[in-house]
Design a protein around this motif. Structure first.
Motif, short mmCIF file in Angstrom:
data_model
loop_
_atom_site.label_atom_id
_atom_site.label_comp_id
_atom_site.label_asym_id
_atom_site.label_seq_id
_atom_site.Cartn_x
_atom_site.Cartn_y
_atom_site.Cartn_z
N ASP A 16 0.85 -1.20 0.00
CA ASP A 16 0.00 0.00 0.00
C ASP A 16 0.88 1.24 0.00
O ASP A 16 1.60 1.51 0.98
CB ASP A 16 -0.90 0.02 1.23
CG ASP A 16 -2.02 -1.02 1.17
OD1 ASP A 16 -2.39 -1.41 0.05
OD2 ASP A 16 -2.50 -1.43 2.23
N VAL A 18 0.74 4.79 0.51
CA VAL A 18 -0.25 5.68 1.12
C VAL A 18 0.13 7.13 0.87
O VAL A 18 1.25 7.56 1.17
CB VAL A 18 -0.36 5.40 2.64
CG1 VAL A 18 -1.38 6.33 3.27
CG2 VAL A 18 -0.73 3.94 2.88
N HIS A 28 3.20 0.85 3.08
CA HIS A 28 2.79 -0.03 4.17
C HIS A 28 2.54 -1.42 3.61
O HIS A 28 1.96 -1.57 2.53
CB HIS A 28 1.49 0.46 4.82
CG HIS A 28 1.62 1.73 5.58
ND1 HIS A 28 2.30 1.82 6.77
CD2 HIS A 28 1.15 2.98 5.33
CE1 HIS A 28 2.24 3.06 7.22
NE2 HIS A 28 1.55 3.79 6.36
N GLY A 30 0.42 -4.56 3.03
CA GLY A 30 -1.04 -4.67 3.04
C GLY A 30 -1.53 -5.84 2.22
O GLY A 30 -0.81 -6.80 1.96
N SER A 84 0.79 -3.86 -5.96
CA SER A 84 0.82 -2.60 -5.22
C SER A 84 -0.51 -1.87 -5.38
O SER A 84 -1.27 -2.13 -6.32
CB SER A 84 1.97 -1.70 -5.69
OG SER A 84 1.78 -1.32 -7.03
N ALA A 85 -0.77 -0.98 -4.44
CA ALA A 85 -1.98 -0.16 -4.48
C ALA A 85 -1.63 1.24 -4.02
O ALA A 85 -1.02 1.41 -2.95
CB ALA A 85 -3.07 -0.74 -3.59
N VAL A 87 -2.87 4.25 -2.28
CA VAL A 87 -3.95 4.51 -1.34
C VAL A 87 -3.97 6.00 -1.05
O VAL A 87 -3.02 6.55 -0.49
CB VAL A 87 -3.74 3.72 -0.02
CG1 VAL A 87 -4.93 3.92 0.91
CG2 VAL A 87 -3.51 2.24 -0.30
N ALA A 95 -10.10 5.98 2.80
CA ALA A 95 -9.14 5.52 1.79
C ALA A 95 -9.82 5.24 0.46
O ALA A 95 -10.90 4.66 0.41
CB ALA A 95 -8.43 4.27 2.29
N TYR A 97 -8.48 3.58 -3.56
CA TYR A 97 -7.39 2.72 -4.02
C TYR A 97 -7.27 2.72 -5.54
O TYR A 97 -8.27 2.73 -6.25
CB TYR A 97 -7.62 1.27 -3.55
CG TYR A 97 -7.62 1.10 -2.04
CD1 TYR A 97 -6.49 0.65 -1.37
CD2 TYR A 97 -8.77 1.36 -1.31
CE1 TYR A 97 -6.49 0.47 0.00
CE2 TYR A 97 -8.77 1.20 0.07
CZ TYR A 97 -7.63 0.75 0.72
OH TYR A 97 -7.65 0.57 2.08
N PHE A 99 -4.98 0.19 -8.20
CA PHE A 99 -4.20 -1.04 -8.07
C PHE A 99 -3.31 -1.34 -9.27
O PHE A 99 -3.64 -1.01 -10.41
CB PHE A 99 -5.16 -2.23 -7.89
CG PHE A 99 -5.92 -2.20 -6.59
CD1 PHE A 99 -5.38 -2.75 -5.44
CD2 PHE A 99 -7.18 -1.63 -6.53
CE1 PHE A 99 -6.08 -2.72 -4.25
CE2 PHE A 99 -7.89 -1.60 -5.34
CZ PHE A 99 -7.33 -2.14 -4.20
N ARG A 153 -13.16 -4.45 -4.53
CA ARG A 153 -12.33 -3.41 -5.14
C ARG A 153 -12.85 -3.21 -6.56
O ARG A 153 -12.47 -3.94 -7.48
CB ARG A 153 -10.86 -3.84 -5.14
CG ARG A 153 -10.27 -4.02 -3.74
CD ARG A 153 -10.23 -2.70 -3.01
NE ARG A 153 -9.65 -2.79 -1.68
CZ ARG A 153 -10.28 -2.41 -0.57
NH1 ARG A 153 -11.52 -1.94 -0.64
NH2 ARG A 153 -9.68 -2.46 0.59
N VAL A 239 -7.35 2.40 6.90
CA VAL A 239 -6.64 1.32 6.22
C VAL A 239 -6.60 0.08 7.13
O VAL A 239 -6.15 0.16 8.27
CB VAL A 239 -5.22 1.74 5.84
CG1 VAL A 239 -4.46 0.58 5.22
CG2 VAL A 239 -5.26 2.94 4.89
#
Length: 310
Positions: A16, A18, A28, A30, A84-85, A87, A95, A97, A99, A153, A239
């Motif tokens: 993530d 962020v 982070h 996630g 990965s995302a 955020v 949050a 997202y 992706f 998502r 999150v």
């Protein structure tokens, strides 16, 4: 081949990235299933995560994070880059997202059989890896209870009708389902979440839990509905909140002897007081998580302290 585990989680890891207003981006560890496994390990459970992690910086970061919490990480050996995302958090910590995900989990053998399997999110609906995930779940049902969190998502769900069919297939394989009101609104626009939960019960689960953010959560079971309020906390960000709710739920169910071999019938006959206690644990776990940055669920002592103050 996986060794015997009390709790097996199957699904994706995601880095993530962020982004907060006027602040540098932070990475982070996630991914909903990874967060659930981490939360279970933090609560003292033996948790195995079957997933994919690339041989890249994000993969190493996530692997080290999970290992630090006590998660036994197993992969299919793939060298696919770690998903990965991006955020983005608004001023209230909510949050959104974007992706970059490839999910190609290869067939694996799970032996001896786990006693409980949890899955959901991207891993349960994104081909080709979702076929492997559902094969693991189907094979485990003879000796394991099953839980599922769609963790919708929209950017990754593809065709809406096909996504609904896949989610409903997962619901039908599960003993416990948890979904957010936002998940249900995307899946069934304009339909009351409680009505959807009641319909899902007819597909096989013993209990369907619906999270409602700051408004708390409710459980729908054959005897009716049970609602609990969320504890009042200062929200840093949301999150991992739903994942902490899920790990808190499974932790409480395990304490009541409602997971594992022979527990399916007991879970389907669960009483209202037990479900209320499970919900209290779940919302307390989520409340701790939203009070600090990232997907950082409570340990067992923190959860007991949170329960004592609410």
């Amino acid at each position: 081949m996986l060794d015997h585990s009390e709790l097996l989680v199957v699904g994706e890891c995601v880095a993530d990235i962020v982004r907060l207003p006027d602040q540098p981006a932070r990475v982070h560890p996630g991914g909903s299933p990874a967060n659930v496994a981490y939360g279970l390990a933090r609560l003292g459970h033996r948790a195995v995560l079957l997933t994919q992690l690339g041989p890249d910086g994000n993969g190493r970061l996530i692997r080290e994070h999970l290992a630090s919490g006590g998660v036994d990480v197993r992969t299919d050996g793939s060298t696919t880059p770690t998903p990965s995302a991006a955020v983005t958090l608004d001023g209230a910590g909510q949050a959104s997202y974007a992706f970059d995900v490839s999910w190609t989990l290869a067939p694996v053998t799970v032996e001896p059989a786990p006693t409980h399997v949890h899955t959901g999110s991207i891993g349960a609906v994104t081909e080709p890896g979702s076929t492997t995930v559902l094969d693991v779940v189907r094979a485990a049902r003879a000796t394991a209870t099953v839980s599922y969190d769609p963790n919708v998502r929209p950017a990754l769900m593809g065709d809406h009708a096909a996504a609904v069919r896949r989610v409903e297939e997962c619901v039908g394989l599960s003993d416990l389902v948890k979904a957010s009101d936002e998940d249900l609104e995307w899946l069934y626009p304009g339909e009351a979440p409680e009505r959807v939960a009641a319909r899902w019960l007819g597909r096989g689960p013993a209990v369907v839990l619906v999270t409602r953010g700051g408004a708390g959560a409710l459980a729908v079971l054959p005897g009716g509905r049970i609602a609990v309020q969320a504890p009042a906390v200062d929200v840093v960000d949301t999150v991992g909140a739903g994942d902490a709710f899920m790990s808190g739920t499974l932790h409480a169910l395990a304490a009541h002897g409602l997971l594992g071999p022979g527990a399916r019938d007991r879970l389907h006959a669960v009483d209202r007081d037990t479900v209320t206690d499970v919900l209290r644990h779940a919302v307390a776990s989520a409340a701790v998580t939203v009070s600090r940055a990232g997907a950082n669920p409570p340990g067992a002592d923190e959860l007991r302290e949170a329960l004592a103050h609410n």
